[in-house]
Design an enzyme around this catalytic site. Sequence first.
Site, short mmCIF file in Angstrom:
data_model
loop_
_atom_site.label_atom_id
_atom_site.label_comp_id
_atom_site.label_asym_id
_atom_site.label_seq_id
_atom_site.Cartn_x
_atom_site.Cartn_y
_atom_site.Cartn_z
N ARG A 242 -9.13 39.13 27.08
CA ARG A 242 -9.32 37.18 27.05
C ARG A 242 -9.02 36.74 28.01
O ARG A 242 -9.60 35.99 28.70
CB ARG A 242 -7.98 37.19 25.82
CG ARG A 242 -8.33 35.91 25.70
CD ARG A 242 -6.66 35.11 24.15
NE ARG A 242 -5.64 35.16 24.67
CZ ARG A 242 -4.84 34.51 24.19
NH1 ARG A 242 -4.91 33.81 22.84
NH2 ARG A 242 -3.62 34.57 24.28
N HIS B 279 -14.92 36.48 13.64
CA HIS B 279 -12.80 36.37 13.26
C HIS B 279 -12.18 34.95 13.18
O HIS B 279 -12.29 33.65 13.00
CB HIS B 279 -12.38 37.06 15.00
CG HIS B 279 -11.12 36.97 15.34
ND1 HIS B 279 -10.56 38.01 14.84
CD2 HIS B 279 -10.45 36.71 16.01
CE1 HIS B 279 -9.06 38.17 14.77
NE2 HIS B 279 -8.99 37.29 15.71
N ASP C 114 -6.63 44.11 14.15
CA ASP C 114 -5.73 43.20 14.84
C ASP C 114 -4.07 43.89 14.63
O ASP C 114 -4.02 45.18 14.28
CB ASP C 114 -5.66 41.87 13.96
CG ASP C 114 -5.47 40.15 15.46
OD1 ASP C 114 -4.23 41.25 16.24
OD2 ASP C 114 -6.12 39.61 15.83
N ASP D 229 -2.53 30.96 27.90
CA ASP D 229 -2.69 30.96 26.61
C ASP D 229 -1.80 29.78 25.72
O ASP D 229 -0.80 29.17 25.86
CB ASP D 229 -1.75 32.14 26.15
CG ASP D 229 -1.64 32.20 24.51
OD1 ASP D 229 -2.74 31.26 23.69
OD2 ASP D 229 -1.16 32.77 23.45
N ASP E 24 -9.57 31.09 20.83
CA ASP E 24 -8.58 30.46 19.79
C ASP E 24 -9.76 29.46 19.81
O ASP E 24 -8.50 28.72 19.88
CB ASP E 24 -7.75 30.97 19.47
CG ASP E 24 -7.09 32.30 19.88
OD1 ASP E 24 -7.26 33.04 19.63
OD2 ASP E 24 -5.66 32.49 20.46
N ASP F 56 -5.56 41.92 24.75
CA ASP F 56 -5.20 40.53 24.30
C ASP F 56 -4.26 40.18 24.79
O ASP F 56 -3.63 41.32 26.04
CB ASP F 56 -5.24 40.46 22.53
CG ASP F 56 -5.26 38.21 22.19
OD1 ASP F 56 -5.76 37.89 23.02
OD2 ASP F 56 -5.59 38.10 21.10
#
Length: 944
Positions: A583, A657, A399, A255, A599, A512
């Site tokens: 993801r 998003h 979310d 991430d 992102d 996610d």
Amino acid sequence: MRTLGLVLVAALAISGCFGVDRNNFKTCEQSGFCKRLRALKPEKSQYVLNLDTVIVHGNVLSAEVNTMDYEGDKKVVLWHYALRLSALVDGTFRIEIDEADPLYPRYRTQLALDGEPAADGLRLASNENGKLTLINTQGHKVVITADPLKFEFLNQKGEVAVVVNENSQLFVEPLRVRKERVDDEDGQALDVEDESAWSENFKTHHDRKPRGNEAVSVDVSFPDADHVYGIPQHTDRFFLKTTTDGEPYRLYNLDVFEYELDSRMAIYGAVPVMYAHGSSRSAGVFWHNSAETWVDVVNYAEGNVVSSLVNLVTGGQKRKVDARFMSESGIVDVFVLLGDRPADVFRQYTRLTGAAPLPPKFSLAYHQSRWNYVDEADVRSVDENFDAHDIPADVIWLDIEYTDRKKYFTWDPEKFPRPAEMVANLTAKGRKLVVIIDPHIKREAGYFVHEDAQDNSYYVKDKDGKDYDGWCWPGSSSYLDFFNPAASKYYAERYRFENFPGTSKDVHFWNDMNEPSVFSGPEITMPKDNRHYAPPVDGADGLSSFWEHRHVHNEYGLWHIRATKQGAMDRTNGKYRAFILTRATFAGTQRYAAVWTGDNMAEWGHLAATVPMCLSLGAAGISHCGADVGGFFKYPESELMTRWYQAGAFQPFFRAHSHIETKRREPWLYEPATTALLRDANRRRYALIDFWYTLFYEHSIDGLPVMRPLWQEFPEERDTYAIDDQYLLGDKLLVRPVTEPGVSSVKVYLPGKDARVLWYDVDTYKMIPAQGYLNQDVNIAKIPVYQRGGSVVPRKERVRRSSALMADDPYTLVVALDHNNTATGTLYIDDGETTDYTDSQYIYAKITYEPSAMTYSFDSRKSPHNSEFLSGFIFVNENAHFPTRSWLERIVIAGIKTPPKTAKLHQEEKQTALQMTLHKGNDVLVVRKPGASMAKPWKITFSY
């Protein structure tokens, strides 16, 4: 959604105060095994095949391989390894090298393959002069040199396509027992072992390596290749660059906050498949390993220092690419894909790891998301505003804030007190809801998931065997161990309607943070010495009773989405298809979920990066790919937002998003002129919804990418090899999104000049012969899209609020003629949501146009796509049918030079004269209101 670090870091990140902090992530120099193996560059490989041990049986050669060294003049064996070479169908081979008698079992990646690969035949053709020659049933050859060990793979034309261990970088670090410390009389160590073999430090994190060093490496050469592609996920070009000037490509699911562009750093995905392509052939390798992996690339045609030296020695430019895969653990397990056309090599990979099953139709339409729609009233307002502004949409997303204080499978009782009613209001319009479910579980007494997981030992363990406690969105969190069948079963059952009240078949799921993301962990992920479930083995204890996270890291997200998909399907007893978004990605992800690129930011560079990133994922089997439209971070001004909607409308997964701290940006919140442009982009997507659906059906059968590089369809056209700012949808539409600000024209490459290919601007039907590059004029409303001559594209022009409401609407067929005045296309129709299509409840029609007639037929003999991967055709189920009420409203024929005088429809026993209109300015003939039912075959005859 975004992961961040500690509370202070999270606050700074949410405010957008900084981008990626490279100090949080390792370089090769800081990764012990990468530093160790990358420095290993022997002149000659130590690995030698023992020819006396060779056995060929069925499709497998097995033999002993030894590492050799010298004691004086005497050659001695250091380690014994077991070699297994398998011939698989479709011109694929597999090399496996493991320790012959390892101290502990070495981890073998479990979930990437879609079942056991199908076997081919293999025979030993010769054994002479220290070389073995083996041949499969299709005529592909493998030449194995015994000393030093080398594998050469030859295609059916006898050309060497792939070489393994040509550069002597094959390496398997043998497992061993740690030496006891030996001291002299004064207590000073006499025999001190290098501690780095048994532990590593990164920043404040200590990684205990109880098995010691266990890395593996192999080098692969691609003769005659211009470029190599693949190994997503990265943010640089689609074609891979030489890495000798810096860091290797890293494959380690992480991430990475505000990831950089044009970088080889690891991000969320790690798919270790690489393709090589040149004008002679295509080939590939799949490195079947789920541990942290680094990949070096040397392209000898790039003009770097290494290639310059080689060219000096060889007397000229050499078309060749070398690669080297280095992984922290596992075995050498590499599949060699011999192609030799691009479509062949892509199919070979998806034959191994699976093609994506047919998704529900709504998932190919437009999705509206934000972190977060705050409550039921907010959801209702967004839903109603799409209708008020005449903008189609199929899905609204929630979310993490919809939950009861970050506890998954719950609803916030104040903000979402009536979820079932909220869902019903959406589904009345044909819309769906997607909610997020992450793998971290809040450690809170009384939370049923935590209590159950703790009581039944369902959590991943730390290095001492206790439940691992990390930090994520809920605060103190533990992580379900999906490698434990009982944990996966328990998790899948949470998706049942009775266990997740408020959900229905029209609620789908977003997984996610499943890299896994751990704010308090090393590199924002889980410590490598954490422990995962391993199946019990008689007599196994100690290090044989569990797998470390280092072995399985890149697989973790795959096991997560597998359990989610199982649960989402089981809740309706397999009746309704489930949509999952993930993801974290690995080989095989496509069997369970779609993927987005994470992102990103509201910047032009991030818009441009969506094309190579999705091309790379598509080539790696993951066709259902998209990016956050508008960018997740920051606020896109009108021009950028317009161009992003226009690009997203022609990419497989189409979702807007944005971050919780960004300004709201639903389409109607821009000035009216921009809203109109965003509406137009959405409506273009919906007009082509059946074209997209047909492409995904064909992908589910033949495994080919939906979004394709130009060189897939034009493999001998060298100018296409480095183009990654445009792409093909199937083999019919060419898309060149506008990704630059303030431009009045863009360069577009129209391939096929040597094949007399024609292209048609989809807005004007203007015919443009393939000529390489041209300058396309663009205004803010223009999306450069071209239909290939010789194709038929289905459209639905009556765009409604959602795709479900368009199911029975009529079709327009756009026929773009080739230089022979012919065209072909396909159309797939089913109910869009159930699995009834697997029981012959569908229509798959072939559409052909010739000057004398146009035919819509359900061919019971052959289909123009490939499911068997060998024959090039499959038999269509002649009993397949579907009672669609849709009908044919219009046929548009572009490029017609000699229009017919009359047209007549033939369907069943009825014949009907048809009206036609000729638009002479652009050679377009429109056949008006044929009225044919799409549920049954028909034919239109023309007379001149």
